[in-house]
Design a protein around this motif. Structure first.
Motif, PDB file in Angstrom:
ATOM      1  N   ASN A  11      53.621  47.830  56.407  1.00 47.24           N
ATOM      2  CA  ASN A  11      53.786  48.803  55.326  1.00 47.24           C
ATOM      3  C   ASN A  11      54.814  48.356  54.303  1.00 47.24           C
ATOM      4  OD1 ASN A  11      51.966  50.752  56.335  1.00 47.24           O
ATOM      5  ND2 ASN A  11      53.517  51.508  57.750  1.00 47.24           N
ATOM      6  N   TYR A  12      54.514  48.638  53.038  1.00 48.73           N
ATOM      7  CA  TYR A  12      55.487  48.483  51.968  1.00 48.73           C
ATOM      8  C   TYR A  12      55.286  49.620  50.981  1.00 48.73           C
ATOM      9  CZ  TYR A  12      51.975  46.373  48.782  1.00 48.73           C
ATOM     10  OH  TYR A  12      50.893  46.140  47.975  1.00 48.73           O
ATOM     11  N   SER A  13      56.351  49.927  50.208  1.00 51.28           N
ATOM     12  CA  SER A  13      56.276  51.039  49.269  1.00 51.28           C
ATOM     13  C   SER A  13      57.335  50.874  48.185  1.00 51.28           C
ATOM     14  CB  SER A  13      56.500  52.379  49.991  1.00 51.28           C
ATOM     15  OG  SER A  13      57.840  52.470  50.438  1.00 51.28           O
ATOM     16  N   GLN A  57      51.611  53.916  49.012  1.00 50.06           N
ATOM     17  CA  GLN A  57      52.116  52.865  49.878  1.00 50.06           C
ATOM     18  C   GLN A  57      51.035  51.820  50.078  1.00 50.06           C
ATOM     19  OE1 GLN A  57      53.357  54.401  53.672  1.00 50.06           O
ATOM     20  NE2 GLN A  57      51.317  54.245  54.514  1.00 50.06           N
ATOM     21  N   TRP A 112      46.872  48.597  48.304  1.00 45.12           N
ATOM     22  CA  TRP A 112      47.743  49.672  47.824  1.00 45.12           C
ATOM     23  C   TRP A 112      46.926  50.942  47.665  1.00 45.12           C
ATOM     24  CZ3 TRP A 112      52.837  50.095  47.467  1.00 45.12           C
ATOM     25  CH2 TRP A 112      53.345  51.217  46.806  1.00 45.12           C
ATOM     26  N   LYS A 146      49.839  48.008  52.389  1.00 47.08           N
ATOM     27  CA  LYS A 146      49.893  47.221  53.620  1.00 47.08           C
ATOM     28  C   LYS A 146      49.724  45.748  53.247  1.00 47.08           C
ATOM     29  CE  LYS A 146      48.171  50.822  56.687  1.00 47.08           C
ATOM     30  NZ  LYS A 146      49.407  51.113  57.353  1.00 47.08           N
ATOM     31  N   GLY A 153      62.083  48.856  55.570  1.00 48.57           N
ATOM     32  CA  GLY A 153      60.761  48.236  55.509  1.00 48.57           C
ATOM     33  C   GLY A 153      60.804  47.004  54.639  1.00 48.57           C
TER      34      GLY A 153
END
Length: 140
Positions: free
Chosen positions: A31-33, A17, A9, A19, A43
């Motif tokens: 990717n995540y957020s 964001q 993060w 990974k 996503g």
């Protein structure tokens, strides 16, 4: 046996964001957020990954237990919807809705539901999750 997942993060929780990666490489820097988790940005997020892990684990457990009972499924379709809610000062996964529809030649509804319930209880991912798991089994 041990399997590994990892995450990196960067930045603040709302603007940053991360990974996600898995040892196998099936996920590699995905990717995540915050917006993907709590908003409508496209996503992945931890809850859908838990849902996918739960559905896949359960479907394998059900196939195993059906086989042990002398039945071979033509198809098992499982879905696990993971609910996250704000509680107090944070968030908590509160409920999981696990459902399955399966085509299993030669089995009756009562026997199918009996085996499916045992599979839900015996699935390693079900065992590790502390949320209430609602469950529905349908014979196709």
């Amino acid at each position: 046996m041990k399997r590994t997942g990892s995450a990196v993060w960067n930045g603040s929780v709302k603007e940053g964001q991360g990974k996600i990666s898995t040892e196998s490489g099936a996920l590699d820097g995905l990717n995540y957020s915050f917006k993907k988790r709590f908003g409508d940005e496209k996503g992945t997020n931890p809850e859908e990954l838990i849902g996918a892990a739960h559905a896949s684990c359960f479907s394998m457990a059900l196939s195993l237990m059906l086989g042990e009972a002398g039945f071979t499924p033509d198809e098992i379709k499982a879905s696990s919807a993971v609910s996250i809610e704000q509680q107090g000062g944070g968030f908590q996964i509160t409920t999981i809705d696990l459902s399955v529809t399966a085509a299993v030649p030669g089995i009756d509804e009562a026997k199918f539901k009996e085996i499916a319930t045992k599979a839900k209880e015996g699935c390693p991912v079900s065992k590790v999750l502390n949320a209430k798991i609602n469950f529905e089994a349908t014979l196709a």
